[in-house]
Every structure is written in structure tokens, then in C-alpha cells.
Design a protein around this motif. Structure first.
Motif, PDB file in Angstrom:
ATOM      1  N   LYS A 133       0.837  -1.328   0.060  1.00 19.19           N
ATOM      2  CA  LYS A 133      -0.067   0.003  -0.013  1.00 19.19           C
ATOM      3  C   LYS A 133       0.793   1.180  -0.171  1.00 19.19           C
ATOM      4  O   LYS A 133       0.594   2.296  -0.493  1.00 19.19           O
ATOM      5  CB  LYS A 133      -0.992   0.036   1.313  1.00 19.19           C
ATOM      6  CG  LYS A 133      -2.083  -1.120   0.980  1.00 19.19           C
ATOM      7  CD  LYS A 133      -2.835  -1.162   2.321  1.00 19.19           C
ATOM      8  CE  LYS A 133      -4.012  -2.425   2.235  1.00 19.19           C
ATOM      9  NZ  LYS A 133      -4.555  -2.424   3.426  1.00 19.19           N
ATOM     10  N   LEU A 137       0.654   4.081  -2.916  1.00 20.29           N
ATOM     11  CA  LEU A 137       0.235   5.670  -2.599  1.00 20.29           C
ATOM     12  C   LEU A 137       1.549   6.254  -3.358  1.00 20.29           C
ATOM     13  O   LEU A 137       1.132   7.477  -3.847  1.00 20.29           O
ATOM     14  CB  LEU A 137       0.580   5.686  -1.258  1.00 20.29           C
ATOM     15  CG  LEU A 137      -0.788   5.454  -0.433  1.00 20.29           C
ATOM     16  CD1 LEU A 137      -0.396   5.613   1.135  1.00 20.29           C
ATOM     17  CD2 LEU A 137      -1.809   6.419  -0.924  1.00 20.29           C
ATOM     18  N   LEU A 140       1.051   6.320  -6.865  1.00 23.52           N
ATOM     19  CA  LEU A 140       0.174   7.305  -7.401  1.00 23.52           C
ATOM     20  C   LEU A 140       0.556   8.765  -7.442  1.00 23.52           C
ATOM     21  O   LEU A 140       0.686   9.579  -8.458  1.00 23.52           O
ATOM     22  CB  LEU A 140      -0.869   7.213  -6.363  1.00 23.52           C
ATOM     23  CG  LEU A 140      -2.031   6.257  -6.616  1.00 23.52           C
ATOM     24  CD1 LEU A 140      -2.915   6.052  -5.533  1.00 23.52           C
ATOM     25  CD2 LEU A 140      -2.782   6.220  -7.974  1.00 23.52           C
ATOM     26  N   ARG A 141       1.296   9.120  -6.554  1.00 23.99           N
ATOM     27  CA  ARG A 141       1.829  10.325  -6.270  1.00 23.99           C
ATOM     28  C   ARG A 141       2.909  10.732  -7.578  1.00 23.99           C
ATOM     29  O   ARG A 141       2.928  11.810  -7.919  1.00 23.99           O
ATOM     30  CB  ARG A 141       2.709  10.676  -4.930  1.00 23.99           C
ATOM     31  CG  ARG A 141       1.667  10.474  -3.769  1.00 23.99           C
ATOM     32  CD  ARG A 141       2.781  10.638  -2.534  1.00 23.99           C
ATOM     33  NE  ARG A 141       2.061  10.917  -1.178  1.00 23.99           N
ATOM     34  CZ  ARG A 141       2.298  11.272  -0.130  1.00 23.99           C
ATOM     35  NH1 ARG A 141       3.782  11.252  -0.168  1.00 23.99           N
ATOM     36  NH2 ARG A 141       1.824  11.262   0.899  1.00 23.99           N
ATOM     37  N   ARG A 287       3.278  19.601   0.688  1.00 25.64           N
ATOM     38  CA  ARG A 287       2.449  18.489   0.746  1.00 25.64           C
ATOM     39  C   ARG A 287       2.068  18.077  -0.734  1.00 25.64           C
ATOM     40  O   ARG A 287       2.033  19.193  -1.554  1.00 25.64           O
ATOM     41  CB  ARG A 287       1.054  18.838   1.360  1.00 25.64           C
ATOM     42  CG  ARG A 287       0.353  17.700   2.049  1.00 25.64           C
ATOM     43  CD  ARG A 287      -0.675  17.960   2.874  1.00 25.64           C
ATOM     44  NE  ARG A 287      -1.627  19.120   2.213  1.00 25.64           N
ATOM     45  CZ  ARG A 287      -2.343  20.023   2.894  1.00 25.64           C
ATOM     46  NH1 ARG A 287      -2.341  20.251   4.091  1.00 25.64           N
ATOM     47  NH2 ARG A 287      -3.159  20.874   2.397  1.00 25.64           N
ATOM     48  N   TYR A 288       1.638  16.914  -1.065  1.00 26.66           N
ATOM     49  CA  TYR A 288       1.331  16.490  -2.525  1.00 26.66           C
ATOM     50  C   TYR A 288       0.233  17.381  -3.250  1.00 26.66           C
ATOM     51  O   TYR A 288       0.352  17.944  -4.277  1.00 26.66           O
ATOM     52  CB  TYR A 288       0.793  14.913  -2.287  1.00 26.66           C
ATOM     53  CG  TYR A 288       0.109  14.609  -3.213  1.00 26.66           C
ATOM     54  CD1 TYR A 288       0.702  14.244  -4.758  1.00 26.66           C
ATOM     55  CD2 TYR A 288      -1.050  14.091  -3.069  1.00 26.66           C
ATOM     56  CE1 TYR A 288      -0.054  13.705  -5.707  1.00 26.66           C
ATOM     57  CE2 TYR A 288      -1.908  13.477  -4.195  1.00 26.66           C
ATOM     58  CZ  TYR A 288      -1.244  13.434  -5.436  1.00 26.66           C
ATOM     59  OH  TYR A 288      -1.973  12.654  -6.410  1.00 26.66           O
TER      60      TYR A 288
ATOM     61  N   MET B 209      -9.437   2.395   1.642  1.00 27.53           N
ATOM     62  CA  MET B 209      -8.107   1.508   1.906  1.00 27.53           C
ATOM     63  C   MET B 209      -7.616   1.602   3.346  1.00 27.53           C
ATOM     64  O   MET B 209      -7.917   2.632   3.792  1.00 27.53           O
ATOM     65  CB  MET B 209      -7.058   2.156   0.866  1.00 27.53           C
ATOM     66  CG  MET B 209      -5.818   1.475   1.122  1.00 27.53           C
ATOM     67  SD  MET B 209      -4.722   1.901  -0.369  1.00 27.53           S
ATOM     68  CE  MET B 209      -3.658   3.031   0.557  1.00 27.53           C
ATOM     69  N   LEU B 230      -8.659   5.308   4.775  1.00 25.91           N
ATOM     70  CA  LEU B 230      -8.373   6.286   3.723  1.00 25.91           C
ATOM     71  C   LEU B 230      -9.200   6.175   2.590  1.00 25.91           C
ATOM     72  O   LEU B 230      -9.786   5.283   1.900  1.00 25.91           O
ATOM     73  CB  LEU B 230      -6.720   5.902   3.116  1.00 25.91           C
ATOM     74  CG  LEU B 230      -5.758   6.083   4.033  1.00 25.91           C
ATOM     75  CD1 LEU B 230      -4.322   5.678   3.475  1.00 25.91           C
ATOM     76  CD2 LEU B 230      -5.528   7.601   4.456  1.00 25.91           C
ATOM     77  N   GLY B 232      -8.731   7.607  -0.916  1.00 24.59           N
ATOM     78  CA  GLY B 232      -7.543   8.392  -1.579  1.00 24.59           C
ATOM     79  C   GLY B 232      -6.398   8.646  -0.450  1.00 24.59           C
ATOM     80  O   GLY B 232      -5.946   7.613   0.187  1.00 24.59           O
ATOM     81  N   GLU B 233      -6.188   9.807  -0.427  1.00 27.38           N
ATOM     82  CA  GLU B 233      -5.012  10.244   0.588  1.00 27.38           C
ATOM     83  C   GLU B 233      -5.807  10.894   1.808  1.00 27.38           C
ATOM     84  O   GLU B 233      -5.034  11.203   2.859  1.00 27.38           O
ATOM     85  CB  GLU B 233      -3.837  10.836   0.182  1.00 27.38           C
ATOM     86  CG  GLU B 233      -2.719  10.154  -0.453  1.00 27.38           C
ATOM     87  CD  GLU B 233      -1.204  10.579  -0.166  1.00 27.38           C
ATOM     88  OE1 GLU B 233      -1.161  11.160   0.885  1.00 27.38           O
ATOM     89  OE2 GLU B 233      -0.507  10.088  -1.026  1.00 27.38           O
ATOM     90  N   MET B 572      -4.844  14.767   5.214  1.00 33.67           N
ATOM     91  CA  MET B 572      -4.148  13.955   4.412  1.00 33.67           C
ATOM     92  C   MET B 572      -3.224  13.012   5.220  1.00 33.67           C
ATOM     93  O   MET B 572      -2.835  13.546   6.161  1.00 33.67           O
ATOM     94  CB  MET B 572      -3.533  14.332   2.974  1.00 33.67           C
ATOM     95  CG  MET B 572      -4.523  15.178   2.248  1.00 33.67           C
ATOM     96  SD  MET B 572      -4.031  15.994   1.023  1.00 33.67           S
ATOM     97  CE  MET B 572      -3.421  14.676  -0.302  1.00 33.67           C
TER      98      MET B 572
END
Lengths: 320, 592
Positions: A133, A137, A140-141, A287-288, B209, B230, B232-233, B572
Motif C-alpha cells: 500500500k 500511494l 500514485l503520487r 504537501r502533495y 483503503m 483512507l 485516496g489520501e 491527508m
């Protein structure tokens, strides 16, 4: 066998040099960080710790080559070489000095951008195939970040292309004989540097592998040489982006004649490599979503504006 | 031996309150009791408990805003219970007032045949974890509790370790063996089942998730697990899971002597060093009636403040690192090293000197002790200014932390938040000012407060506290009193060596208090200090022996972690990391 652009000898020499330089960068970065962070850095193996890289390589090559049983084996194995291959291929169009290079392509700039896009596959496949996981993540980022920042990277380069009137990197260098493009294209340069950091996902834009948040991101499950390829790939990326900055904005190998052209190139590129390291030492990670907003809402309009103004300038000059 | 009389005069307004309560709640209050720590104890009935709590919280002449602590005592082996109602297990509720300098303790007597008490989670939200811990440790059932399950120990554990019959040492137990079935059973118990954690698997629009953050993760600062739900984030829910660092410090308190327990306290908040010794030795001193010399008080304050700085520096560095800034932590560790060098030159050890003693400190200050401290005091302010530029004024860091994980003063009090986390919400409450101990009333310092109660503010408060601690240390250095470093009281451990060489009585006393440890009269005492991370308290029960009958350690971090779900929902994953970093906890302080 002659040493010229495209000869087997020069290809072999460039390939070898680039990989060795990237590996040595691990040492350079750790020493520089040590210098800037009030500590020593690796200084035990060999003189000044120079052989640390060799020790690391021996370790990384002799480690168990492990593929997690829950991973998708094929794409898991495929992902790390992709990043190495695409970055090494990108080096083929870089003109290091007169007569030093792999190929003089008329679509050099486009080729680099195309390779950078392919690089995103490595990160995405690596994260997805790991079946972890944190890796998910991370990938994805990474996908979002790399795809977005490619846009600004491409647009920021177009200003230079418009001024030089060519996509050929060697000709771009030659056209800077009267003045480097850093002056007319300073905005393009800034955007390119930011996008370059994001593309090679290093701090402050190491969001896909943010250690404090998602452990190691897309390469959490990787170990041994497969991890090593991601790792060296990152440093190759740093060398590549630094070389591109030099070629596009700082006149490539051009410089006063008391030093040979290749030395000028190396010197200029080293400055930017050190700058990349300094950036890592100095700045926290946004942050993303902040990074995405920054890109789409600020960098994109700015790079478009830069392109429009450059275009207008070129047209005005031709009209005169 | 007789039970020690209540020798402390109650605060007049508190005495009035107790009188008022015993008239008003004649039915509900079974007995009233007083102790040396000035905290009146009201024995209440199970039915009257909540009424009384509601009254104390919102209508009494002194209002108590916080459930400071909730714990229990296994009374079955206790000899000296004169004046107390019969009880096998006693649940203790410690309420704290932030408007008046006073506390009150409610006690509920339970018999072993009916071990159940009403839950108070609907009065105090933070009672949730405390009641779970009580159930885990004593097997007391809290009727109506939303999720009464093990909190410290694994779900498969049998027995309740703080009961007197539970062994305190591994050697008292059967050798451990793990059969195939047992292993299967243990592993099955670890399977993650979202429903058990109060999470749903999907909403109308999306499937969630579940991410298992910890117990080993780069930014959980120890062994701490948070189960994340979660989308997404985005965090839908975050449920903390603690207990991975539990080592039974409270149980150890029951088997060690008063003196030999001191080093264990060092390791409760392992960044706080000797500051952990302070509430413990102060509690024992209060029970034994020891007055410590002025010099001891100042030495203790000086070392505590050094450890506060060391702890805050570590917090500062890791906070910056958790929002992705690589360098500050190295600079701050170098500075922390300078503090440790000074501490080492005084105490002989760095992180866990265990240097405070009952009635004093281990040695006098070494010759020339102040030189290095003065140099360091002159050196630090410039460094702190550098850090402000580097960290606090950094735009990216501000965007990452401002407005993230904010809560109000009311929420903070509801959840038992103390220390910088409370002051960041705007409440100027520092225990050193509000109820000075160990001579803090003689020092000139300010209590920094902020307004927003977000991650940035919590950090800003601690940064300012470093400066204030430097001020306090300078005052200590400039005004260090002369005199002995230990009290002349016979219970001082070990007693002053000079006297043991002169008369046989003190030699015998020395021998006994080293071999058995000092005997402390039957008492119950709570001492609270403003520790590095918030309010830390020791609630000690002596049954007239050489060791504690019950050692209750109330730590700030335990309460702080319980609030994580409240303040992180909707943010997030990177924000959660910033929130965790800004809380400043260590797991040893949470799990004990």
C-alpha cells in the motif's frame, strides 16, 4: 577508431563516465550534506571515504536478490531497468563538448522529453507491481507529479527552442556564442529547474518516496541491485538535469579558452549538481496537493506567458 | 504503625467545597478523607458518581475542568486502610481545576465479586482509554463503555497484571512455550478486521483503503501503530493502537524499594532524564515528611530545565524532519550533545542519570561546574535565532503546519491535553507558575501562549520555552545557594556520609536504608510537575513498607495520543505525520 560523435569509443566512454559519475555522486552528496549539516559524512573507507561507493556497490551486488512472493514478478523486475535505460538514452543527445557526444539529433529536445515521459512508467510499474500500500500511494503520487511537471518542463524549454530556432541541442549551444539564454530566458530557467527537481523526485519534491510519510514510496519492496538501479537512476537524473540546464541556459561547453571545453561543461554541471544537493539540505517538503496546485495554478500560466512573450519577441525581431 | 494524620491544611475554598459537597450529596458521599498532598478524597457510591462529576464540572463553587487521571488500586493486600470504607478494588478519579489551584479525588469502592463501575466516558471523553487501561490491568468492567477491550496488553493475554496475585517477575511464571495451536491463535488475533476498529469497508461512493501505519514506521517515534481508513489520501479515520512499548513500570514500582525505583522513572519519558525523578522523589519526600535544602531545589530545577531544553531540541529537529526538512535535526542534535556534555559532567551520565535521590541529589555539583554552563548559555541564543530563520519562518513549513490539527481550549481540556499542546490553544497554564513546586516561584520566567492551537503553534510554544528555560538556568547559575546537597532527615537515601562515620545510629540507619531501603509511613500522595511534554504525576500509595504499594504514573503523552482521531479526520497522510510530530510524545511515556 576515432574519438568523434557517434563512434563506438566515445559511446563507451560516455556511458562509463556517466555511470561512474552518478555512483560517485552518492559520495559527493553525502560529503556535502555532512559539510552543511555540521557532521562528517562517510570518511572511513579509503582516502576521504572515497571508496565508500565501492563498499556500497559490493554490498548491493552481493545482497540476496529477493522478489516478494506477493508481487507481480514480471513488472516488478521490469521497473528498475526502465529508469536506468531511459535516462542513459537521454544522455545520448547531450552535447558535452565539440566532438564529444553520442548522436547529434535534430529532435534532441523532444527526445529528452519523450524519455522523461517513459521514466514515469518505471516508477508507476514499480509501485503497482509491489502490491504494497505504501508503494501504491507512492506510485500514485509519482504518476501525478511526473505527468504534471513534464508539461511545464516542456513548455519552459520552448522559449529556448524559439530563440535558437532548432531542437538540436548542439546547435542550441552554438547559438549561445553571443550570449547565454539564462538572461532572456530566466523565467524559463527557473521553471525548468523546479520541474527538473520534480522529475527526478528529489527533496523537496521527493513526494513519491517521502520517507516520513510513506516509508520509501514506490521502491519500498525493492532491495539489492534492483533498488540500486532506482537509486543510481536518481543520481543519473540529477546529472542529466544539470547537463540540460548547462546546455540550454548556460552555453554548454562555451567559455574562455584557457580551459578546454569539456572542463567548462563539467564545471558548470558540477555547480548545478551541488545546487541540487543544497536544495535537499535546505528546504522542507510541500504537501502533495500543494505541489500540484503550485504547478497547475502558478507554473503553468507563468510558463505559457513566458512562451508567448518569447514568441512575440522572435516575431518582432524577424519583422524588423 | 499508625496511619499518618492528614497534616496538610486544605485550601480554605477547597475546604468549603468539601463541606458544601458533603451536605449536598449526603447520600452519594460515603466518606471524606484527606492526605498530605492537599487533595481531598471523597468516597462515592456507584450511583452518585456521575451526578457528583457533573456537579463538580459545571456547577460547584470550584469547577474541575479536566479528568486528570483515572486509575485503580487493588486493596486486597493492603494493611493500613484506617478510616477508609471496605473495598477490594478502588477506582480513583483525579479531577483538576484550571481556575483554582486545587484538585479533588473521587474514589469508588468495589468488591471482588462485583467488579463493575459505571463508565464516565459520557462526562469526560478522555476516560475512554483510562477505563480501558483499568480493565486491562485490573479486570474492572466499566458498564456502558463504548469499546472495553485490552489497550496495553495483546488481546490474547490472560489475567490482569496489576492485580496483586499476578506475578511481577518472569521467574515466578511457567517457562514460556509456544505450541502450534497457540501460535495459530496468536496470529489469528492479529488479523486486521476494520469492523473491530469501528471502521466501515466502503461508503456510498468508494471503497476505503486501510493502511497500517506502524508499529514500525519512520515517523511514529517509537513503536506506535495507527490504523488508517483512507479515501485516496484523505483520512476518514485514524485509530491509534498503543501498548507495544508497555513494560509494566507501575508493576515494577510495587516490587522495587523506594530508592531502587528511581532509575526506572528515568525511562518513563526517556527524553526527560532526571525530570522524571522529580515528581517521584517529591512524592516520597512528601510522604516521609522530608524538607529538602534550598540548594537541592535549585540544582534540581537547573537540571530539569536542561533536560527540558534537550527534549525540546529533539522535538524541534524531528518536527522539521517530519515535514521533510533534512538539516535542522542535525544542528539540533549537535546542540543537544552540548547539553548532554554538561549534564554528564554533573551527573556522570547523559540520557538517564537517575541522579535525584530521596531527600536530595546523588552528589554535590563538581568544582567549576558553572563555567561550561555559562558558555553554553551565551552560545544558545544565536543558534535559536538561526533555527527561527531556518524552520519557523520557512514558508513551506508554515503552509504545511498552520491550520493543521487545530483544536480549541475546551477540546484540549476535555481530552486531558496539558503542556505546550494546551498553551498553544491560548490558555496560559503552566504548572510551574500555577502551583509552583521545587522553588519555581523564585524564578523569573514567562509562560508562552499562542492562539490557534495548530501544529505550528505547538512548535512555536516549545521554541519559546527553550528560551525561557535558558533564562531559568541562568538564574540558577547566578544564584546557586550554598549548603548541603542532601537533607539531614533519616529517610534520606543514602544518608549523608559524614554522619555515618560519627555515630552508630546513623550507620545502622545507613545500612538498613541501603540494604532494605527506607520505610515510608502509610500515606497516599500525588505530585504533579510540568514535564517536558505536559503534566506528569506520580500517585504513590505507601502501606508502611520499604516499597510502594501502588505506583500510578500519569503521563501526558497517553492523553495526547488519544486525541489523534479527533484532530486528524479529513486531513491527508502528510498532515497526520505533521500532527504526530507536533504532539511530541515518546512511546515509553505513553505505555509505561
Amino acid at each position: 577508431m576515432k574519438f568523434e560523435v557517434g563512434s563506438a569509443l566515445s559511446i563507451a566512454a560516455i556511458l562509463f563516465t556517466v555511470i561512474v559519475v552518478a555512483a560517485m555522486l552518492i559520495w559527493v552528496e553525502r560529503r556535502l550534506l555532512g559539510l552543511w549539516q555540521e557532521r562528517l559524512g562517510p570518511n572511513r573507507v579509503g582516502p576521504f571515504g572515497l571508496l565508500q561507493v565501492v563498499a556500497d556497490m559490493i554490498k548491493i551486488f552481493t545482497k540476496e536478490d529477493w522478489v516478494p512472493p506477493f508481487a507481480d514478478r514480471f513488472s516488478f523486475l521490469l521497473a528498475p531497468p526502465i529508469i536506468m535505460v531511459v535516462i542513459l538514452l537521454s544522455f545520448s543527445v547531450i552535447p558535452f563538448a565539440p566532438g564529444v557526444g553520442v548522436i547529434d539529433s535534430d529532435i534532441g529536445v523532444l527526445f529528452v522529453l519523450a524519455m522523461a515521459s517513459l521514466g514515469a512508467y518505471s516508477v508507476m510499474l514499480g509501485g503497482l507491481s509491489s502490491n504494497n500500500k505504501y508503494a501504491l500511494l507512492g506510485s500514485l503520487r509519482a504518476a501525478a507529479q511526473m505527468v504534471s511537471y513534464e508539461v511545464f518542463m516542456g513548455i519552459s524549454l520552448l522559449g529556448v527552442v524559439a530563440l535558437a530556432g532548432t531542437f538540436n541541442l548542439r546547435e542550441i549551444v552554438l547559438s549561445q556564442a553571443d550570449g547565454w539564454y539564462i538572461l532572456p530566458q530566466c523565467v524559463g530557467f527557473l521553471i525548468f529547474v523546479i520541474a527538473g527537481v520534480a522529475e527526478s523526485h528529489r527533496l523537496p519534491f521527493d513526494i513519491p518516496e517521502a520517507e516520513q510519510e510513506i516509508v520509501a514510496g514506490y521502491h519500498t519492496e525493492y532491495s539489492g541491485m534492483k533498488f540500486g538501479m532506482f537509486f543510481v537512476g536518481e543520481y543519473l537524473g540529477v546529472v542529466l538535469v544539470s547537463s540540460l540546464i548547462v546546455v540550454l541556459f548556460f552555453g554548454g561547453w562555451l567559455g574562455p579558452a584557457f580551459l578546454p571545453p569539456i572542463v567548462w561543461f563539467v564545471l558548470k554541471a558540477s555547480v548545478f549538481v551541488a545546487f541540487f544537493v543544497l536544495l535537499r539540505a535546505a528546504i522542507p517538503r510541500p504537501r502533495y496537493d500543494q505541489l500540484m496546485n503550485y504547478g497547475w495554478l502558478f507554473l503553468l500560466p507563468l510558463s505559457l506567458l513566458n512562451l508567448l512573450l518569447t514568441g512575440a519577441f522572435v516575431l518582432w525581431q524577424e519583422g524588423m | 504503625m499508625a496511619v499518618a494524620e492528614d497534616t496538610t491544611e486544605l485550601d480554605p475554598s477547597l475546604a468549603n467545597l468539601v463541606e458544601e459537597l458533603s451536605l449536598r450529596f449526603e447520600q452519594e458521599i460515603v466518606a471524606v478523607q484527606g492526605y498530605r498532598d492537599g487533595i481531598p478524597v471523597l468516597w462515592v457510591t456507584a450511583t452518585g458518581l456521575k451526578t457528583l462529576m457533573h456537579y463538580l464540572r459545571s456547577s460547584a463553587s470550584i469547577r474541575f475542568q479536566m479528568l486528570f487521571d483515572l486509575s485503580a488500586i487493588d486493596e486486597r493486600a493492603r494493611v493500613h486502610r484506617e478510616g477508609q470504607p471496605a473495598s477490594d478494588f478502588t477506582v480513583c478519579y483525579h479531577l483538576m481545576s484550571f481556575t483554582h489551584p486545587c484538585d479533588i479525588r473521587l474514589k469508588l469502592a468495589l468488591s471482588v465479586s462485583a467488579l463493575s463501575a459505571p463508565t464516565v466516558t459520557d462526562v469526560w471523553p478522555n476516560a475512554n482509554w483510562y477505563e480501558r487501561e483499568c480493565w486491562d490491568m485490573f479486570g474492572i468492567v466499566f458498564e456502558g463503555h463504548p469499546n472495553l477491550s485490552r489497550i496495553m496488553l495483546p488481546p490474547t493475554w490472560e489475567g490482569h497484571p496489576l492485580r496483586k496475585e499476578h506475578p511481577a517477575r518472569a521467574t515466578e511464571m511457567e517457562p514460556y512455550s509456544l505450541s502450534q495451536e497457540r501460535q495459530q491463535h496468536e496470529q489469528e488475533a492479529l488479523r486486521f478486521n476494520p469492523e473491530q476498529w469501528g471502521m466501515t469497508r466502503e461508503s456510498k461512493n468508494s471503497e476505503f483503503m486501510f493502511l497500517n501505519l506502524g508499529p514500525n514506521h519512520p515517523s511514529v517515534h517509537g513503536v506506535f501503530r495507527i490504523a488508517l481508513q483512507l479515501d485516496g489520501e484523505i483520512l476518514v479515520d485514524a485509530v491509534p493502537d498503543i501498548g507495544y512499548h508497555h513494560r509494566g513500570a507501575e508493576k515494577m514500582g510495587e516490587r522495587q524499594s523506594w530508592h531502587t525505583y528511581i532509575p526506572y522513572t528515568d525511562r518513563i519519558d526517556y527524553l526527560g532524564g532526571v525530570m522524571n525523578n522529580l515528581p517521584y522523589v517529591m512524592a516520597v519526600e512528601k510522604m516521609a515528611g522530608i524538607e529538602v535544602p534550598e540548594r537541592v531545589k535549585v540544582i534540581r530545577v537547573m537540571l530539569c530545565e536542561m533536560f527540558r531544553i534537550a527534549s525540546h531540541l529533539l522535538f524541534y529537529g524531528t518536527f522539521a524532519q517530519d515535514v521533510g526538512q533534512l538539516s535542522p535535526v542535525f544542528y539540533m542534535f549537535v546542540d543537544r550533545e552540548r547539553v548532554f556534555n554538561i549534564i554528564e559532567s554533573i551527573c556522570g551520565a547523559r540520557m538517564h542519570p537517575g541522579w535525584f535521590r530521596i531527600g536530595g541529589v546523588a552528589q554535590d555539583l563538581p568544582v567549576g561546574w558553572d563555567k561550561a554552563i555559562r558558555e553554553w548559555l551565551d552560545f544558545m541564543p544565536a543558534r535559536l535565532r538561526d533555527y527561527d530563520t531556518m524552520v519557523m519562518n520557512n514558508g513551506i513549513l508554515k503552509r504545511r503546519t498552520q491550520g493543521v490539527g487545530a483544536y480549541s481550549t475546551k477540546d484540549a481540556l476535555d481530552w486531558g491535553i496539558t503542556g505546550a499542546g494546551l498553551r498553544a490553544t491560548g490558555l496560559e497554564y503552566d504548572y510551574r507558575k500555577a502551583r509552583p513546586y521545587s522553588g519555581y516561584e523564585n524564578f523569573d520566567f514567562e509562560v508562552p501562549v499562542a492562539a490557534n492551537g495548530d501544529c505550528y503553534d505547538r512548535c512555536a510554544i516549545r521554541v519559546e520555552e527553550i528560551r525561557q528555560s535558558l533564562r531559568i538556568i541562568r538564574q540558577c547559575v547566578d544564584n546557586m545557594p550554598q549548603g548541603p546537597y542532601k537533607s539531614a532527615h533519616p529517610a534520606t537515601t543514602p544518608p549523608l556520609k559524614e554522619k555515618t562515620r560519627l555515630d552508630i545510629e546513623t550507620l545502622i540507619n545507613h545500612f538498613l536504608s541501603v540494604s532494605w531501603g527506607p520505610v515510608v509511613p502509610p500515606q497516599e500522595v500525588t505530585t504533579i510537575i510540568e514535564a517536558t511534554k505536559g503534566l506528569n504525576s506520580y500517585y504513590l500509595v505507601s502501606d508502611g513498607g520499604t516499597g510502594s504499594y501502588r505506583t500510578r504514573i500519569r503521563t501526558p503523552s497517553f492523553a495526547h495520543l488519544q486525541m489523534i482521531p479527533e484532530i486528524s479526520r479529513g486531513f491527508m497522510v502528510p498532515d497526520l505525520i505533521a500532527i504526530i510530530a507536533s504532539i511530541d510524545f515518546v512511546m515509553a511515556d505513553v505505555d509505561r
